[in-house]
Design an enzyme around this catalytic site. Structure first.
Site, short mmCIF file in Angstrom:
data_model
loop_
_atom_site.label_atom_id
_atom_site.label_comp_id
_atom_site.label_asym_id
_atom_site.label_seq_id
_atom_site.Cartn_x
_atom_site.Cartn_y
_atom_site.Cartn_z
N ASP A 271 115.75 -0.92 62.06
CA ASP A 271 115.83 -1.82 63.20
C ASP A 271 114.61 -1.51 64.08
O ASP A 271 113.96 -0.47 63.94
CB ASP A 271 117.15 -1.62 63.96
CG ASP A 271 117.46 -2.81 64.85
OD1 ASP A 271 116.56 -3.65 65.07
OD2 ASP A 271 118.61 -2.92 65.34
C1 BGC Z 1 117.94 -5.95 67.00
C2 BGC Z 1 117.90 -6.56 65.61
C3 BGC Z 1 116.79 -7.57 65.54
C4 BGC Z 1 115.48 -6.90 65.90
C5 BGC Z 1 114.28 -7.82 65.83
C6 BGC Z 1 116.58 -5.45 67.47
O1 BGC Z 1 116.62 -5.15 68.82
O2 BGC Z 1 118.87 -4.90 67.04
O3 BGC Z 1 119.12 -7.14 65.31
O4 BGC Z 1 116.75 -8.16 64.29
O5 BGC Z 1 115.59 -6.41 67.24
O6 BGC Z 1 114.26 -8.73 66.83
#
Ligand code: BGC
Length: 767
Positions: A271
């Site tokens: 993530d």
């Molecule tokens: C989130 C993810 C997301 C990623 C990209 C993160 O803060 O937890 O779910 O896909 O950002 O935007």
């Protein structure tokens, strides 16, 4: 002799020249991944396992798609293109302005996952996935960062709207359907957030302390189903720790379980901005670290100083390249921004219609029929909340409000009430210098004058009150501000109900919320309640379809509505300890999450898992099973008949009650589900269900085995988890060891798991 010498000379020369020629033109193909890696410099390899965020200033690495979440590294010399990853679970999230075209680009906002789960319709979910996949492809991206399938463990979790259910089977099946849809279009999906990401408070550090059985049966099971039934291209690991180890560094999760046990052969990505031990991440099995690039110097140094073995890096580069080979970018696909917007909108509306749940409908208050005079209360009646905030949001076209949708369908909407709310909304916008739906959705409900309701009651046939709640990643919600109604909201429901009921008129409450809130204290006041979730850009029209009766509701909740927050089994331990900035979250409820808990411990709830009414009625009959002795699998069929006056669909749930052994089990667990087609009044359909060995098995921690115990099993066909319509028993003569798995993920703290037999179970700490 001469001839032989000459031949040798040529033979020895040929491979060298071939290699030389190849070196000059070596371009990535399926057959030369290892050779390509050999030709990369150390710097290139390190960049290959990182996103390119820090390099965006360089023209070469400019974002290919404005508003995309991330991009991978490209090496032109070796034929490795950049690939693009976009959010998210409710639809493609990119900027409306795309530099390559001179018209605005909109992603379609579909209902959020919690709403889609309420459809219980896997083919509809697959169709939605297909539409999302097409948008991903045609807007120039390679992967959609969806679906999110963490378990809705607690109603306060900020991201509940992005997740399907409290049940792993629903979460896994829905995810598989979405992934199959997305990937049928030639782009990839990324199932997230693997794993046990149920808390947003201190989300980068929080440690989920969970027993091995609970992990296997509840928190990992949905991922296992999704991986096996849909083969997602990528898996996104979660920020949190599980039993002491950051998931991004967890070989147990990312290699032993994901790859070795479940056979995952795609790419694991982190993530965004996860953790700080990048060497640990590379080693642990985080093959692509997103969004990059600030880790590059550190990783290069780590290899040069021997801290990190270059072989580990090569392993990860290989997975990245194998992923790149599948992408539209590698196949030189050029984005054309051509999407069938009209079809996607109509699909979003259909999905929204099927997800709305009729929680209560006394004396057939709904449907209200056509062209009625409606008084609309609640700010959300005039500005619906289509999706939550954060990466789960979509930059879609405007959502018509309930107000606009009613007007468009020739309803008469009370003007004075409307003006009251319009002024309030205008005021919020002015204070924020812009049309800020975000601010509005988090603002409190304006206090409504009793006289205003009273003055207009005679002009209206019915009152509709819409209550909204917003939430998003990075923050959990509070009991007072989210779960419970505010004093003003309570007052609106009470006053409107009193005044309308006094003159024999009906009141409907609509909940525009991504996950359950408290309903027990006020549900007796209105005549009807609709759980309208956050159903995306078509929310207003879909709601009016249901209110008016042009569509019969067929949604059922895939998450329990508890009476009090205190009834939630994780309420004492949520978000974790210490309360302010929790570091450890003890999953003391164990396997007893959601209905598994309420049902087994006989805790009354406001609306049970699987509940949802229809304007029609359905009769269940003819349960049949292929044998009363289990042999490898069990086939079950049931006939459902529409006995009402409206055409409608019915979702049918199959629960199993397994024999109790030395291992205690929940009273019942969902093991399959199906939904009828649209049945006309009087029409029937036979639905088929299947149970396999794993559906009967529970996880024995001491043996690391999934075992189906011998004994009598009960199949329960339910209209909900409480409304069991038909039952049938069968026997398993001998226990079956369905699977032996690795003894990993030992808890690193003491969990006091709830248990029927022993109120306290302590897990020793492993040294
Ligand atoms: C989130 C993810 C997301 C990623 C990209 C993160 O803060 O937890 O779910 O896909 O950002 O935007």
């Amino acid at each position: 002799m001469n001839f032989i010498r000459i031949s040798f000379f040529f033979l020895s020369l040929l491979p060298i020249s071939a290699v030389l020629a190849q070196n000059e033109t070596l371009r990535l193909t399926e057959n030369n991944v290892e050779q390509v890696i050999e030709k990369m410099t150390l710097e290139e390899k390190v960049h290959m396992v990182l996103g390119v965020r820090g390099l965006n200033a360089d023209e070469k690495y400019l974002n290919k798609v404005e508003g995309a979440a991330g991009q991978t590294y490209s090496i032109e010399r070796l034929g490795i293109p950049a690939t693009v990853l976009v959010d998210g679970p409710a639809g493609v999230r990119i900027d409306n302005k795309q530099l390559r075209v001179n018209f605005p680009v909109y992603g379609t906002a579909f209902p959020t996952a919690s709403a889609m789960a309420a459809t219980w319709n896997l083919s509809l979910e697959e169709e939605v996935g297909k539409a999302m996949g097409k948008e991903t492809l045609h807007y120039g991206a390679d992967v959609l960062l969806a679906p999110g399938l963490n378990i809705q463990r607690n109603p306060l979790t900020g991201r509940n709207f992005e997740y399907f259910s409290e049940d792993p089977l629903v979460s896994g099946k829905m995810s598989a359907a979405l992934v199959n849809g997305i990937q049928s279009t030639g782009v990839g999906a990324s199932i997230k957030h693997f794993a046990v990401n149920n808390i947003e408070t201190n989300r980068h550090e929080i440690n989920a302390v969970v027993s091995q059985r609970t992990l296997r049966e509840i928190y990992l099971r949905g991922f296992e189903i999704a991986i096996k039934e849909s083969k997602p291209w990528t898996v996104m690991s979660s920020y949190n720790r599980v039993n002491g180890v950051h998931v991004t560094e967890s070989t147990d999760l990312l290699k032993t379980i994901l790859r070795n046990e479940w056979g995952f052969d795609g790419l694991v990505l982190t993530d965004w901005f996860s953790g700080t031990d990048w060497v640990g991440q590379v080693r642990g099995g985080s093959e692509l670290i997103m969004p990059g690039t600030y880790q590059a110097d550190y990783l290069i140094r780590a290899i040069k100083t021997g801290l990190l073995d270059e072989k580990q890096l090569d392993r990860n580069v290989k997975y990245v390249l194998q992923y790149v080979l599948k992408t539209p970018a590698y196949k030189s696909y050029i984005a054309d921004f051509k999407v069938d917007n009209a079809y996607h909108s109509s699909l979003a509306r259909k999905a929204a219609q099927e997800s709305i749940v009729l929680l209560k409908n006394d004396k057939q208050a709904l449907p209200i029929g056509k062209k009625k005079r409606v008084a609309l209360f609640g700010k959300s009646s005039y500005e619906l909340i289509p999706v939550g905030v954060g990466s789960g949001k979509v930059n879609h076209k405007d959502t018509p409000s309930v107000y606009i949708s009613l007007l468009e369908r020739q309803f008469i909407v009370d003007k004075e009430t409307k003006n009251f709310y319009s002024n309030y909304i205008k005021d919020i916008y002015q204070k924020n210098d812009q049309k800020s739906q975000f601010k509005l959705s988090f603002s409190s409900e304006p206090k409504l004058d009793y006289d205003l309701i009273k003055k207009n009651v005679s002009k209206n046939d019915i009152a509709v009150i819409t209550l909204g709640r917003n939430a998003g990643e990075g923050k959990d919600r509070s009991v007072n501000e989210f779960f419970e109604l505010s004093p003003i909201e309570r007052e609106i429901i009470k006053n409107v109900s009193d005044i309308y009921h006094a003159v024999g008129k009906k009141v409907v409450v609509v909940l525009n919320v991504g996950s359950p809130i408290e309903t027990a204290s006020w549900r007796d006041m209105p005549d009807a309640i609709l759980m309208a979730w956050q159903t995306g850009q078509e929310a207003g029209d879909a709601l009016v379809d249901i209110l008016s009766g042009s569509t019969n509701p067929s949604g059922k909740i895939a998450v329990t509505f508890p009476i009090n927050y205190k009834d939630v089994p994780s309420s004492d331990s949520f978000p974790g300890e210490p309360k302010k900035k929790p570091l450890n979250a003890y999953y003391n409820e164990g396997i007893y999450v959601g209905y598994r808990y309420y049902d087994t411990f006989e805790i009354p709830v406001s609306y049970e898992f699987g509940h949802g009414l229809s304007y029609s009625t359905f009769d269940y009959s003819n349960i049949s099973i292929n044998s009363n002795k289990f042999n490898e699998k069990m086939e079950i069929s049931v006939t459902v008949k529409n006995t009402g006056k409206f055409a409608g669909k019915e979702s049918v749930q199959l629960y199993v009650s397994a024999p109790q052994s030395i291992l205690e089990k929940p009273n019942k667990e969902l093991k399959d589900f199906a939904k009828t087609q649209l049945l006309k009044p009087g029409q029937s359909e036979t639905l088929n269900f299947l149970l396999n060995e794993k559906d009967l098995a529970s996880f024995y921690t001491s043996k690391s085995q999934w075992i189906a115990d011998a004994g009598e099993y009960k199949i329960m066909i339910g209209a909900s988890s409480k409304k069991i319509m038909l039952q049938k028993n069968f026997f398993l003569e001998k226990p079956i060891v369905v699977e032996t798995v690795n003894d990993v993920l030992y808890p690193n703290g003491i969990i006091r798991e709830i248990s029927k037999k022993n109120p306290i179970v302590k897990y020793p700490i492993k040294n």
